[in-house]
Design a protein around this motif. Structure first.
Motif: not given
Lengths: 467, 467
Positions: B380-398
């Motif tokens: 309603g406020d245009g306020n979106l929380h974007v949770n980026i999950v590490k999952g299988n991402m490599s440490d260097s990409d993260w």
């Protein structure tokens, strides 16, 4: 600080700019020498009317380099002398900044230039089914940019808030000519310091506002209006609180002492309201909403509440014309008082429940310091305009004794948790009282902030702060 | 800037103060080393728990003289690392400032200390028939002082506004130990610069808040809640706007992507909501008001509006327990995501109508930069929380690729007229992106303001600004 006088070379420079009208004729200088504050006159050296942001930017950069004072001016309806070029130099007349820049129907936001008349803005968004609530008494002539600069309120603030509650973002030109936006076009913002709210109410001392992004709300479909005559003025103030305590939030709750209404009736030559001899004050109460039946019930309930006081017959406005008439009477009080006598208007504001006490103190101080006052204003916000009329007061009492009385009044206002201006600003005429509202630490912080935005002090010099 | 390490003489001084608990034990240092931001840990050198304003003042004066960093701390529920003493020194733990100072029923105002839990404050005023609307997800544990410092919002901001819309006045201790009030206890104020709004959202970098005056509104009597399952997430965002355009203002409009709800259900071990395979997102919609029949009609009308999209069966919460369950699921999303994977949470906010486009861009950038995201928040406020999950991402990409993706996201947010934090603040983890939201001029003004309030830079150093 020492400022430069305008030279012919300066005029030549200004004339070389695109989108700037350069005015040095007597008529324009005189027009910009006054506002609606008392009877003050300060002739500017030159009036510039820019039409674009680059033009404002070039003017500011030049004046900053050349130590030329710049006083931004809206419609000149201010009541604290904020638009007066008391140190000479340039009056930056923003009347050509009068356009809607963007009507964002998807987000209920409008971007407007500061020189648009507030009423025109309200009408424009109303046609779109939207509502911009803040409506100062001068809304038919004042500019939205002036409203932002003074954080104006008006009658509907009691329910809908003041200008600051609608400003999302501002484009402004700084003293050195650089152009910034103060925030973002969003309803929630936790990104750095709130420059937007710092600029709202800063009275043209921090920069020149060139665009204003306002949030809007859906239009409200119905309103009802009643005028309640009280035999005791303090009871009118007390009734305001009783209505809130009963859980009602009217869209306006205006207080007028008898003289205020009487003078206004004479001024607009209206005989629409009967005014029996024993009436001391009125409350003008408006409710609004989208459901007629409920509003009607609310109106009745408020009627019942005020019956507990010593009142005469309530006038329920039963037509658009009658509503218009009552609002005109209210809006014209200021002009009516002005036309009646030399006067000074103080813009006191206290926590709402302190209103009866404030009114009692005003009258008591009047006796002590020998002044007569006519009080009216936005009782729902605790915002009482105290019009002190010169009447038979001697010049020496007016010039010497009265300021002592005003100081005494402001000290009481502060003691009650209030402050010395609710919506008119400090400008020129109230700056001598700033040290009643704030101590040296608070004033020091404000002056340093001013210094950041305007290191050479060319922007609206001599306002808000004594030195 | 170079700060001093805490010496034994400093500890002796702190111990000599009345009303200050001096804590150097490992448990307390560890407790104050983290907040709810990712997995950050910064051990303070000492934790001080003052109980009075003079105590805070003496601590600040001493630390200012001795170049000791001071990081004010609320309940440690922050999501941008604002309460972490990243340069060591003192953590000023405000938990003993937990009292109601004054409940002013006549003016519908409460004066509260910053260490009171927000929920307890809400319950306290509710018992008086009043309502303090801002309610961050962490309201059961967060402090009102932290809410003020971050200008928190929460679900009901869409109808009732954020913290800044309720703060009338603040008492604060400046870096040098002096104590000021920022404004007055009034609804309208045009007296000098708005220091109050400058301090709201300033994340403990301008002073230590010691008292907060809040305006309150009358309690609302009824609310109704519905959960709408959408087969296309972007349609859920589009529906938000359609509801507003039809003239309705729900008291909450929360968006949850499928994963958000699913993880939250697992986390709280609830099976109260069926979640068919083809559902991509939900809207949790609340309406509130004082007239049951009208609310019911409003709910039905909103139900009709969302039917134009590809939705499954709407769940109308038909008991207090079911409402509670749905709100718990919504409030626990953040914790659920956190428990599921290493993550980063971005607190984007855009003009409301841009939400579908924002969601589309987030997913597209995810593909481009190789990250998965779970989105939810205050649609309603245009306020979106974007949770980026590490999952299988490599440490260097993260560590290397992801920040590029976040930068790209924030650039898009700014392009849409939005900004990089709606309610979490900038603190530590977002400061590297501030130059996307602001240019050098804007940042320069903010840094100079910081310098006025805190010339030696001892207050919450290393926050908001990169340098």
């Amino acid at each position: 600080m020492s400022f430069s006088k305008i030279q012919s070379s300066d005029i030549t420079f200004f004339q070389s700019l695109s989108d700037v009208r350069v005015l040095t004729d007597e008529e324009n200088l005189k027009r910009c020498a006054s506002d609606e504050t008392e009877d003050l006159t300060y002739l500017p050296e030159i009036v510039l009317q820019p039409e674009t942001v680059p033009a404002v930017s070039q003017i500011m950069r030049y004046c900053n380099e050349h130590n030329i004072p710049v006083t931004p001016r809206g419609a000149g309806t201010g009541l604290s002398g904020g638009a007066l070029a008391i140190m000479g130099g340039v009056v930056l007349d923003m009347k050509r900044f009068n356009k809607i820049v963007n009507m964002d129907m998807r987000n209920l936001q409008v971007t407007v230039e500061p020189g648009m008349i507030t009423q025109e803005l309200q009408d424009f968004v109303k046609e779109k089914g939207l509502f911009y609530p803040p409506d100062p008494a001068s809304k038919g002539s004042c500019f939205i940019g002036g409203n932002v600069s003074e954080n104006s309120g008006g009658p509907r603030a009691v329910k809908y808030g003041v200008v600051k509650d609608y400003v999302l973002n501002l484009e402004m030109v700084l003293a050195d000519g650089s152009v910034i936006w103060t925030g973002a076009n969003v309803l929630k913002n936790a990104t750095g310091y709130n420059l937007t709210q710092l600029v709202v109410g800063s009275e043209g001392t921090l920069g020149v506002i060139t665009k204003i992004v306002l949030r809007l709300i859906p239009a409200v479909q119905h309103d009802m209006l009643m005028l309640v005559p009280f035999r005791k003025a303090e009871e009118a103030c007390a009734a305001v609180n009783a209505i809130f305590m009963a859980g009602y939030t009217p869209s306006a709750m205006e207080f007028m002492e008898r003289d205020a209404l009487e003078w206004s009736m004479k001024y607009v030559q209206s005989s629409g309201v009967s005014l029996p001899d024993d009436i001391a004050a009125h409350l003008l109460i408006e409710v609004d909403g989208n459901h007629y039946d409920q509003l009607y019930k609310e109106m009745e309930a408020i009627g019942d509440i005020v019956q507990q006081y010593d009142i005469d017959e309530i006038l329920f406005a039963d037509s658009a014309e009658q509503k218009q008439m009552l609002w005109t009477l209210r809006r014209k009080v200021g002009e009516a008082v002005k036309s009646n006598s030399i006067y000074k208007e103080e813009d006191t504001v206290v926590p709402r429940a302190e209103l009866p006490e404030l009114l009692r103190i005003i009258k008591q101080l009047g006796k002590e310091y020998g002044f007569e006052s006519v009080c009216y204003g936005h009782a729902g916000d605790g915002n009482l305009h105290v019009n002190i009329v010169k009447g038979n007061m001697s010049d020496s009492d007016w010039n010497e004794k009265l300021p002592q009385g005003i100081k005494a009044l402001f000290k009481e206002v502060i003691r009650m948790g209030g402050t010395i201006s609710g919506e008119h600003g400090i400008g020129l005429v109230q700056k001598e009282y700033m040290n009643i509202a704030f101590n040296d630490i608070q004033l020091g912080l404000m002056k340093q902030i001013k210094n950041i935005f305007d290191p050479k002090g060319i922007l609206n010099p001599g306002k808000i702060f004594l030195s």
